[in-house]
Scaffold this motif. Structure first.
Motif, PDB file in Angstrom:
ATOM      1  N   ASP A 162       0.750  -1.054  -0.073  1.00 44.56           N
ATOM      2  CA  ASP A 162       0.019   0.114  -0.030  1.00 44.56           C
ATOM      3  C   ASP A 162       0.910   1.069  -0.032  1.00 44.56           C
ATOM      4  OD1 ASP A 162      -1.754   2.271   0.516  1.00 44.56           O
ATOM      5  OD2 ASP A 162      -2.951   0.988   2.049  1.00 44.56           O
ATOM      6  N   ILE A 163       0.996   1.994  -1.049  1.00 39.34           N
ATOM      7  CA  ILE A 163       1.651   3.138  -1.321  1.00 39.34           C
ATOM      8  C   ILE A 163       1.569   4.110  -0.248  1.00 39.34           C
ATOM      9  CG2 ILE A 163       0.416   4.517  -2.818  1.00 39.34           C
ATOM     10  CD1 ILE A 163       3.127   5.142  -4.453  1.00 39.34           C
ATOM     11  N   ARG A 164       0.208   4.133   0.199  1.00 40.22           N
ATOM     12  CA  ARG A 164      -0.246   5.387   1.301  1.00 40.22           C
ATOM     13  C   ARG A 164       0.538   5.030   2.726  1.00 40.22           C
ATOM     14  NH1 ARG A 164      -6.310   4.556  -0.607  1.00 40.22           N
ATOM     15  NH2 ARG A 164      -5.465   2.171  -0.558  1.00 40.22           N
ATOM     16  N   THR A 165       0.852   3.745   2.883  1.00 41.22           N
ATOM     17  CA  THR A 165       1.582   3.462   4.136  1.00 41.22           C
ATOM     18  C   THR A 165       3.086   3.610   3.871  1.00 41.22           C
ATOM     19  OG1 THR A 165       0.049   1.582   4.950  1.00 41.22           O
ATOM     20  CG2 THR A 165       2.143   1.415   5.673  1.00 41.22           C
ATOM     21  N   GLU A 166       3.453   3.101   2.760  1.00 39.75           N
ATOM     22  CA  GLU A 166       4.980   3.245   2.571  1.00 39.75           C
ATOM     23  C   GLU A 166       5.483   4.704   2.437  1.00 39.75           C
ATOM     24  OE1 GLU A 166       7.136   1.050   1.913  1.00 39.75           O
ATOM     25  OE2 GLU A 166       5.654  -0.861   2.031  1.00 39.75           O
ATOM     26  N   SER A 167       4.414   5.614   1.959  1.00 36.05           N
ATOM     27  CA  SER A 167       5.003   7.028   1.906  1.00 36.05           C
ATOM     28  C   SER A 167       5.285   7.648   3.274  1.00 36.05           C
ATOM     29  CB  SER A 167       3.744   7.607   1.224  1.00 36.05           C
ATOM     30  OG  SER A 167       2.728   7.910   1.956  1.00 36.05           O
ATOM     31  N   THR A 168       4.542   7.041   4.256  1.00 38.76           N
ATOM     32  CA  THR A 168       5.155   7.433   5.605  1.00 38.76           C
ATOM     33  C   THR A 168       6.383   6.962   6.176  1.00 38.76           C
ATOM     34  OG1 THR A 168       3.698   5.566   6.834  1.00 38.76           O
ATOM     35  CG2 THR A 168       2.598   7.701   6.072  1.00 38.76           C
TER      36      THR A 168
ATOM     37  N   PRO B 109      10.246   6.756   6.614  1.00 39.21           N
ATOM     38  CA  PRO B 109      11.280   7.841   6.121  1.00 39.21           C
ATOM     39  C   PRO B 109      12.362   7.123   5.521  1.00 39.21           C
ATOM     40  CG  PRO B 109      11.226   7.515   8.593  1.00 39.21           C
ATOM     41  CD  PRO B 109      10.039   6.522   7.788  1.00 39.21           C
ATOM     42  N   ALA B 110      12.508   5.723   5.582  1.00 46.86           N
ATOM     43  CA  ALA B 110      13.418   4.871   5.287  1.00 46.86           C
ATOM     44  C   ALA B 110      13.381   4.309   3.575  1.00 46.86           C
ATOM     45  CB  ALA B 110      13.927   3.414   5.827  1.00 46.86           C
ATOM     46  N   SER B 111      12.095   4.808   3.154  1.00 47.80           N
ATOM     47  CA  SER B 111      11.916   4.549   1.703  1.00 47.80           C
ATOM     48  C   SER B 111      12.007   5.534   0.822  1.00 47.80           C
ATOM     49  CB  SER B 111      10.611   3.566   1.675  1.00 47.80           C
ATOM     50  OG  SER B 111       9.490   4.622   2.000  1.00 47.80           O
ATOM     51  N   GLN B 112      12.045   5.128  -0.319  1.00 49.94           N
ATOM     52  CA  GLN B 112      11.714   6.250  -1.485  1.00 49.94           C
ATOM     53  C   GLN B 112      11.063   5.682  -2.855  1.00 49.94           C
ATOM     54  OE1 GLN B 112      16.545   5.513  -3.111  1.00 49.94           O
ATOM     55  NE2 GLN B 112      15.902   7.453  -2.213  1.00 49.94           N
TER      56      GLN B 112
ATOM     57  N   ASP C  33      13.495   0.073  -0.276  1.00 50.91           N
ATOM     58  CA  ASP C  33      13.906   0.236   1.164  1.00 50.91           C
ATOM     59  C   ASP C  33      14.883  -0.908   1.433  1.00 50.91           C
ATOM     60  OD1 ASP C  33      12.526  -2.355   1.207  1.00 50.91           O
ATOM     61  OD2 ASP C  33      10.770  -1.207   1.949  1.00 50.91           O
ATOM     62  N   LYS C  34      15.288  -1.160   2.661  1.00 48.42           N
ATOM     63  CA  LYS C  34      16.331  -1.970   2.847  1.00 48.42           C
ATOM     64  C   LYS C  34      15.880  -3.600   2.429  1.00 48.42           C
ATOM     65  CE  LYS C  34      14.344  -2.957   7.486  1.00 48.42           C
ATOM     66  NZ  LYS C  34      14.381  -2.968   9.013  1.00 48.42           N
TER      67      LYS C  34
END
Length: 314
Positions: free
Chosen positions: A191-197, A199-202, A270-271
């Motif tokens: 869910d991109i809405r969750t991922e956008s919060t 800070p370690a992802s881009q 992300d990692k």
């Protein structure tokens, strides 16, 4: 609104047709810079591409040759999608499209449905970061598709819908095995809405498209990272995901998708690696001459098509 392959009818049509015939047959939009004198434009030197018939590849142009980073792991999952099609059912003229695709299974590529016009004759997958001899590209890196599966609810049109999903998504099955280090990018529901919060992802865009709206060079794999504040989830007070099965990315910073990036992935990094959340569909801009530098790019939202995509892998 412009499907991302439309400008490729002449980018460069002659070169793409030569490649496809001989082989048996950027992302990162950057601001265009033109030096102008008081009387007339100063034309930059033209790149000269020398074609090696025996290998089916090109030598770099004499000006500003560029080779993508061979060590970038993103290149192990992304391919060119080249299709030939008749101009219309009453014409024998053959045109070509250049798109981008993501390897999601050993012999399956995820891309956009609009990359295959109604009168498509043939499709090929090209496993290379560009078409240059120096990068190792040759005839053996071209694979023939035996099946193109377009979403059953997709309808060919020149202008994307603003009221309902366009279902602009497709898969391509091809013969052969891509050479190492190519490997499928395994899909996972996200869910991109969750991922956008996080800070370690881009966000990452990647594709073989133009470097600016009027670019006419050979395709070459490029990528760009985008900040989360450039993600568009709402347009005209409408939820893009819930209403249109889309996500958008603002690229008025002159970095992003362009013609030729159609079908390419919008990734979250992300990692744990890369996750595919979108398939490039179209650009919307108030300026046709600065389409890629001042527009907004929209991606078919992969989670909305999760069940259909899984069916293509069974």
């Amino acid at each position: 609104m412009y499907p991302l392959y439309m400008m490729d009818m002449d980018r460069p049509r002659k070169i793409l047709m030569m490649v496809m015939t001989s082989l048996t047959l950027g992302i990162g939009c950057q601001q265009s810079k033109t030096n102008v004198s008081k009387t007339e434009p100063i034309e930059p030197p033209k790149k000269v591409y020398r074609f090696d018939d025996s290998k089916g590849c090109y030598s770099e142009g004499i000006v500003n040759g560029y080779v993508a980073d061979q060590t970038n792991p993103l290149k192990n999952h992304v391919v060119m999608v080249l299709s030939r099609f008749q101009k219309d059912e009453f014409s024998s003229e053959v045109l070509s499209t250049l798109c981008t695709g993501t390897l999601i299974d050993a012999n399956t590529v995820l891309t956009a449905a609009h990359c295959f016009p109604k009168n498509t004759i043939s499709t090929q997958i090209v496993a290379s970061i560009n078409l240059f001899c120096s990068s190792g590209f040759n005839k053996r890196l071209v694979y023939s598709a035996y099946n193109v599966n377009i979403h059953p609810q997709y309808r060919h049109k020149t202008t994307p819908s603003s009221t309902s999903p366009d279902f602009d998504i497709a898969t391509v099955k091809f013969d052969g095995v891509l050479p190492p280090p190519y490997a499928p990018l395994k899909l996972a529901p996200v869910d991109i809405r969750t991922e956008s919060t996080n800070p370690a992802s881009q966000m990452i865009m990647i594709g073989y498209g133009r470097t600016h709206t009027t670019d006419d060079s050979l395709p070459e794999l490029r990528y760009v990272t985008k900040n989360w504040d450039q993600l568009m989830l709402v347009k005209d007070s409408v939820s893009l995901i819930d209403r249109l099965s889309l996500v958008g990315v603002n690229q008025q910073d002159a970095h992003g998708g362009c013609s030729g990036d159609s079908g390419g992935p919008l990734l979250i990094a992300d990692k744990n690696g890369y996750k595919v959340v979108g398939v490039a569909s179209y650009i919307e801009s108030a300026s046709e001459s600065k389409l890629c530098e001042q527009g907004q790019i929209f991606y078919s939202y992969v989670p909305s098509y999760w069940d259909w995509i899984q069916e293509q892998l069974n």
